[in-house]
Motif scaffolding. Structure first.
Motif, PDB file in Angstrom:
ATOM      1  N   GLU A  65       0.808  -1.216   0.000  1.00  0.00           N
ATOM      2  CA  GLU A  65       0.000   0.000   0.000  1.00  0.00           C
ATOM      3  C   GLU A  65       0.843   1.270   0.000  1.00  0.00           C
ATOM      4  OE1 GLU A  65      -0.137  -1.699   4.277  1.00  0.00           O
ATOM      5  OE2 GLU A  65      -0.046  -2.443   2.217  1.00  0.00           O
ATOM      6  N   ARG A  95       5.652   3.214  -4.022  1.00  0.00           N
ATOM      7  CA  ARG A  95       5.578   4.144  -5.144  1.00  0.00           C
ATOM      8  C   ARG A  95       6.952   4.177  -5.823  1.00  0.00           C
ATOM      9  NH1 ARG A  95       1.114   3.321  -4.225  1.00  0.00           N
ATOM     10  NH2 ARG A  95      -0.656   4.757  -4.093  1.00  0.00           N
ATOM     11  N   ASP A 147      -8.543  -1.141  -1.306  1.00  0.00           N
ATOM     12  CA  ASP A 147      -8.480  -0.009  -2.235  1.00  0.00           C
ATOM     13  C   ASP A 147      -7.042   0.472  -2.407  1.00  0.00           C
ATOM     14  OD1 ASP A 147     -11.212  -0.124  -2.564  1.00  0.00           O
ATOM     15  OD2 ASP A 147     -11.650   1.636  -1.331  1.00  0.00           O
ATOM     16  N   ALA A 148      -6.279   0.494  -1.317  1.00  0.00           N
ATOM     17  CA  ALA A 148      -4.894   0.949  -1.398  1.00  0.00           C
ATOM     18  C   ALA A 148      -4.044  -0.014  -2.221  1.00  0.00           C
ATOM     19  CB  ALA A 148      -4.309   1.105   0.001  1.00  0.00           C
ATOM     20  N   ARG A 158      -4.843   0.673  -5.827  1.00  0.00           N
ATOM     21  CA  ARG A 158      -4.270   1.942  -6.284  1.00  0.00           C
ATOM     22  C   ARG A 158      -2.776   1.789  -6.581  1.00  0.00           C
ATOM     23  NH1 ARG A 158      -7.698   4.186  -2.268  1.00  0.00           N
ATOM     24  NH2 ARG A 158      -5.950   4.325  -0.792  1.00  0.00           N
ATOM     25  N   THR A 159      -2.086   0.998  -5.760  1.00  0.00           N
ATOM     26  CA  THR A 159      -0.678   0.725  -6.042  1.00  0.00           C
ATOM     27  C   THR A 159      -0.528   0.003  -7.372  1.00  0.00           C
ATOM     28  OG1 THR A 159       0.002   0.686  -3.720  1.00  0.00           O
ATOM     29  CG2 THR A 159       1.351  -0.569  -5.262  1.00  0.00           C
ATOM     30  N   ALA A 210      -2.546   0.153  -9.993  1.00  0.00           N
ATOM     31  CA  ALA A 210      -2.829   1.086 -11.082  1.00  0.00           C
ATOM     32  C   ALA A 210      -1.694   2.086 -11.270  1.00  0.00           C
ATOM     33  CB  ALA A 210      -4.146   1.818 -10.811  1.00  0.00           C
ATOM     34  N   HIS A 211      -1.103   2.535 -10.167  1.00  0.00           N
ATOM     35  CA  HIS A 211      -0.041   3.541 -10.229  1.00  0.00           C
ATOM     36  C   HIS A 211       1.158   3.050 -11.029  1.00  0.00           C
ATOM     37  CE1 HIS A 211       2.620   6.778  -8.801  1.00  0.00           C
ATOM     38  NE2 HIS A 211       3.540   5.832  -8.677  1.00  0.00           N
ATOM     39  N   ARG A 264     -12.924   1.880  -8.257  1.00  0.00           N
ATOM     40  CA  ARG A 264     -12.454   2.918  -7.333  1.00  0.00           C
ATOM     41  C   ARG A 264     -10.963   3.196  -7.524  1.00  0.00           C
ATOM     42  NH1 ARG A 264     -15.888   0.057  -3.793  1.00  0.00           N
ATOM     43  NH2 ARG A 264     -14.109  -1.055  -2.857  1.00  0.00           N
ATOM     44  N   ALA A 265     -10.223   2.210  -8.016  1.00  0.00           N
ATOM     45  CA  ALA A 265      -8.783   2.380  -8.229  1.00  0.00           C
ATOM     46  C   ALA A 265      -8.457   2.837  -9.651  1.00  0.00           C
ATOM     47  CB  ALA A 265      -8.067   1.065  -7.941  1.00  0.00           C
TER      48      ALA A 265
END
Length: 246
Positions: free
Chosen positions: A111, A114, A138-139, A142-143, A145-146, A225-226
């Protein structure tokens, strides 16, 4: 091989032991080092890869760069590298990463990760998506997708019917190991608590964890959401899926 020598540039650090959701709710027993989320390094180093490398290889471009989130001791890292993928392995446990040879490693919670690099494929296996912490789920996504390169894809492994129907006391043999479900009970927030026992002739371990059933609607909403969208299920049991940026 240290992450400082081999890893891409990163803006990440492992969270202090004992503060993550997994560390609060997961436990492990047995010989050797046990990670904050209850995983035994010695056990994970013994686990077979199964058919997961073939599933990933069939869904990813040949020779792709691949970010493996939650790599553990390299159960999938090694066979994926042998298939020509350029794998970067991420795990919060230095002891797990020390088992991995020949691939760049990064020590970090997923999470918080980056990296400056982007990847053709981001892999989130081992049912991490089924965490009982919705915010953590969710976190994690998001990682994923990033870190996608243009045209990239996220490959996710989720619990399926096989996991939902298992009950306390079930036992089976797998590659020289006896696996037993020692406990299966409801937990807070609609989750379930499971204690698995793994026995070889020379050693035995247990791991207790909580997880949440994630039906296809919940899964699609979490991806959305991500900033991701479901592209396809990769297996007939729908435990493996490919997601793309929206």
């Amino acid at each position: 091989m240290s992450s400082e020598e081999t890893a891409p540039a990163a803006h990440a650090a492992p969270a202090p032991h004992g503060v993550t959701y997994r560390a609060r709710h997961h436990r492990g027993t047995g010989p050797g080092h046990i990670t904050p989320d209850g995983c035994s390094v010695s056990l994970y180093a013994r686990l077979p890869a199964g058919d997961e490398p073939e599933i990933v290889a069939a869904a990813a471009p040949s020779g792709a760069t691949l970010l493996e989130l939650g790599s553990g001791a390299g159960r999938l890292t090694r066979p994926l590298r042998e298939r020509g993928f350029r794998v970067t392995a991420v795990d919060e446990s230095a002891e797990m990463l020390a088992q991995i040879d020949g691939a760049p490693t990064v020590r970090s919670t997923i999470e918080d990760l980056r990296l400056d690099e982007r990847f053709d494929v981001v892999l989130l296996a081992s049912f991490l998506i089924n965490t009982a912490d919705d915010a953590l789920r969710d976190a994690l996504l998001r990682t994923c997708a990033h870190h996608l390169a243009p045209g990239g894809a996220v490959l996710v492994q989720r619990e399926g019917e096989w996991h939902r129907t298992r009950t306390t006391g079930e036992e089976w043999e797998h590659d020289g190991m006896t696996v037993r479900i020692a406990l299966r009970e409801p937990a807070e927030g609609g989750a379930k608590r499971t204690r698995m026992e793994y026995a070889f002739e020379d050693a035995a371990w247990s791991q207790t964890f909580v997880s949440h059933d994630l039906d296809e609607t919940d899964f699609a909403q979490a991806l959305h959401r991500a900033g991701l969208t479901l592209d396809a299920y990769l297996t007939d049991d729908r435990t493996w899926a490919r997601a793309l940026p929206r």
